[in-house]
Design an enzyme around this catalytic site. Structure first.
Site, short mmCIF file in Angstrom:
data_model
loop_
_atom_site.label_atom_id
_atom_site.label_comp_id
_atom_site.label_asym_id
_atom_site.label_seq_id
_atom_site.Cartn_x
_atom_site.Cartn_y
_atom_site.Cartn_z
N ASP A 288 -6.89 -7.74 5.22
CA ASP A 288 -6.12 -8.63 4.33
C ASP A 288 -5.58 -9.85 5.07
O ASP A 288 -5.05 -10.78 4.45
CB ASP A 288 -4.95 -7.86 3.70
CG ASP A 288 -5.45 -6.80 2.71
OD1 ASP A 288 -6.59 -6.92 2.24
OD2 ASP A 288 -4.69 -5.86 2.43
N GLN B 230 -8.79 2.50 -0.55
CA GLN B 230 -8.65 2.71 -1.99
C GLN B 230 -9.64 3.78 -2.45
O GLN B 230 -9.28 4.69 -3.21
CB GLN B 230 -8.87 1.40 -2.74
CG GLN B 230 -7.81 0.36 -2.42
CD GLN B 230 -8.07 -0.97 -3.09
OE1 GLN B 230 -9.09 -1.18 -3.75
NE2 GLN B 230 -7.14 -1.90 -2.93
N ARG C 225 -13.72 -6.94 -10.47
CA ARG C 225 -13.87 -6.22 -9.20
C ARG C 225 -14.66 -4.92 -9.37
O ARG C 225 -14.54 -4.23 -10.37
CB ARG C 225 -12.48 -5.97 -8.58
CG ARG C 225 -11.81 -7.31 -8.28
CD ARG C 225 -10.49 -7.16 -7.61
NE ARG C 225 -10.62 -6.58 -6.28
CZ ARG C 225 -9.60 -6.26 -5.52
NH1 ARG C 225 -8.36 -6.44 -5.97
NH2 ARG C 225 -9.78 -5.76 -4.33
N GLY D 246 -5.78 -3.98 -7.66
CA GLY D 246 -6.97 -3.17 -7.40
C GLY D 246 -6.62 -1.80 -6.85
O GLY D 246 -7.26 -0.80 -7.17
N SER E 126 -12.93 1.90 3.03
CA SER E 126 -11.98 1.49 1.99
C SER E 126 -10.95 2.57 1.75
O SER E 126 -11.29 3.68 1.33
CB SER E 126 -12.73 1.19 0.68
OG SER E 126 -11.81 1.17 -0.39
N ARG F 253 1.68 4.36 -3.08
CA ARG F 253 1.54 5.80 -2.80
C ARG F 253 2.87 6.51 -2.96
O ARG F 253 2.93 7.66 -3.43
CB ARG F 253 0.96 6.00 -1.41
CG ARG F 253 -0.55 5.62 -1.40
CD ARG F 253 -1.01 5.11 -0.08
NE ARG F 253 -2.45 4.88 -0.04
CZ ARG F 253 -3.03 3.69 -0.27
NH1 ARG F 253 -2.32 2.63 -0.58
NH2 ARG F 253 -4.34 3.56 -0.21
N SER G 83 0.84 -1.21 0.00
CA SER G 83 0.00 0.00 0.00
C SER G 83 0.87 1.25 0.00
O SER G 83 0.62 2.20 -0.76
CB SER G 83 -0.88 0.02 1.25
OG SER G 83 -1.82 -1.00 1.22
N ARG H 84 -13.01 -13.89 -0.85
CA ARG H 84 -12.18 -14.53 0.19
C ARG H 84 -13.00 -15.19 1.30
O ARG H 84 -12.44 -15.98 2.07
CB ARG H 84 -11.18 -13.53 0.80
CG ARG H 84 -10.02 -13.29 -0.12
CD ARG H 84 -8.92 -12.48 0.53
NE ARG H 84 -7.87 -12.25 -0.44
CZ ARG H 84 -7.08 -11.19 -0.49
NH1 ARG H 84 -7.24 -10.23 0.41
NH2 ARG H 84 -6.16 -11.09 -1.42
#
Ligand code: S3P
Length: 455
Positions: free
Chosen positions: A331, A177, A123, A95, A175, A27, A23, A362
């Site tokens: 995760d 994202q 997705r 994603g 989220s 960035r 992550s 998942r």
């Protein structure tokens, strides 16, 4: 590529350093590209997902030089210096890349197309196209399985003549994202952009933007605001240090707890210890395990610690996991479920419906994997139930990863506790996040053998 895993013959011991946090890596590359000046990024993962972000930026004219095995120098082009790519940006399995780039590209003066592999193409993207459209972004995905949802490829026309406008977005899902896509677009918008979430998702975007001098504030956890009016529009290049990925470290910690540790225990060095990412350690504590951060420090705006699993662990017990903790461990639920299979009693995970829209569903793939090992596991609409036992070994199994890196690694850890040799099928996807998984497991004492698939 498949893996053959024989049950662990001994305990695990040693020190390991996992690849840089995925992550934070995305960035660092993206914000590095928007800086004025050159940013050195230290500790970047060579995983495919981060590489996809780097490739997409290169396709828009950003020079990214390799510096040693885990470093790069990103020659930033400034907030408005990206160039139109000559072909669709292929983000592979990532994603995070797709959603972050959706926010970035909606604010550019040129059109673009974002595409991905067969898994990413399934997705949901409306969670970003809807708020970005409200900001004035002109982008749309494709119709697909679920009516009203949008899927990749995303077609983006570039910002309207009068630019984007800030919005207040009350996100239905926690989220990072989605939040990050909106905050990135917000850097280019008129007025304030405000994102509120039902629970505090990971805050790496906010931390890094603040570190680089961006106009971001976090009045309280779960709330972020970008206020570009009055800002000079400059992100200042600085050295960015990417700490180890706690979501990768979790597999090594879990393996140590599942098979036991020798003298000195297992230490995962320099792991990101951001409080929005430590739900895994909190869940372990609730299960009775000892896995502790040592030497907490801060590097480039992120908390970092060594994660230590000492020898002599008590028996694990089943727990109920839900609420904010699940957001902070989203995760890690598949690998926590493997530990739940080794714990006494029942573990219930709730408020985890987001698991159904990850690299695989998942909830379904974790339950299927555990059942293959003979574990009593069931799906819930928003989570799962696992009834474990520390007394008996798992059955040897043959598990298909369903193209999901975290299912493949979870199955490998489960296989260390099985009665005989197991097989994990289709593991090439592990390269998206943790290419050195097998090597680091071997360095701690657990052999996982790679074999060509298709026998
Ligand atoms: C990520 C956020 C999480 C996480 C993913 C990485 C990020 O996804 O599952 O692996 O880097 O922002 P959501 O934002 O969809 O929860």
């Amino acid at each position: 590529m498949d893996w053959r895993v024989v049950p662990s013959r001994g305990v695990l011991t040693g020190r390991a350093r996992v690849p840089g946090d995925k992550s934070i890596g995305h960035r660092a590359l993206l914000f590095g590209a928007l800086c004025n000046g050159a940013c050195e990024i230290v500790g970047l993962s060579s995983g495919e997902d981060n590489q996809r972000t780097a490739q997409a930026l290169r396709a828009m004219g950003v020079r990214i030089e390799e510096k040693g095995a885990h470093g790069v120098v990103v020659h930033g082009v400034g907030l408005r210096g990206l160039k139109a790519p000559s072909s669709p940006l292929d983000l592979g399995n990532s994603g995070t890349s797709m959603r972050l780039f959706a926010g970035l590209m909606a604010a550019q003066s040129f059109p673009s197309v974002l595409m991905g592999d067969e898994y990413l193409t399934k997705r949901p993207m409306r969670r970003v196209t809807e708020p970005l459209s409200r900001m004035g972004g002109r982008l749309r995905g494709q119709p697909g399985k679920k009516a009203g949802e949008e899927y990749p490829p995303l077609e983006i026309l570039g910002d309207p003549a009068d630019g984007l406008v800030g919005i207040t977005h009350d996100s239905k899902v926690a989220s990072a994202q989605v939040k990050s896509a909106i905050l990135i677009a917000g850097l280019y918008a008129r007025g304030v952009t405000f994102v509120r979430e039902p629970g505090p998702s990971r805050d790496h975007t906010e931390r890094m933007l603040a570190y680089l001098g961006g106009p971001v504030e976090t009045p309280r956890p779960g709330v972020a605001r970008v206020t570009p009016d009055g800002w000079n529009g400059v992100l200042s290049a600085r050295r960015l240090v990417v700490p180890g990925d706690p979501s990768s470290a979790a597999f090594l910690v879990a393996a140590a707890l599942a098979v036991g540790t020798g003298p000195g225990g297992v230490v995962i060095e320099a792991t990101c210890h951001n409080p929005t990412r430590t739900g895994f350690l909190d869940a372990l504590r609730a299960m009775g395990a000892h896995a502790e951060p040592v030497g907490l420090r801060e590097e480039a705006g992120e908390p970092v610690a060594d994660w230590v699993v000492p020898p002599g662990q008590p028996e694990l017990r089943g727990v109920e996991l839900g609420g904010d903790l699940v957001v902070r461990a989203i995760d890690e639920i598949p690998i926590l479920a493997v530990l739940a299979a080794r714990a006494r009693g029942t573990t219930v995970v709730r408020n985890a419906a987001e698991l159904r829209v990850k690299e695989s569903d998942r909830v379904a793939t974790t339950v299927r994997m555990l059942r293959a090992f003979g574990v009593d596991a069931d799906e819930l609409p928003d989570g799962l139930v696992v009834t474990g036992s520390p007394d008996r070994k798992l059955d040897a199994a043959c598990v298909d990863s369903a193209g999901d890196h975290r299912i493949a690694m979870s199955a490998a850890v489960a296989a260390l506790c099985a009665e005989g040799e197991s097989r994990v099928i289709d593991v090439a996807n592990v390269a998206t996040s943790f290419p050195s998984f097998r090597a680091l497991m071997a360095s701690l004492g657990a052999e996982i053998t790679g074999v060509e698939g298709e026998e």
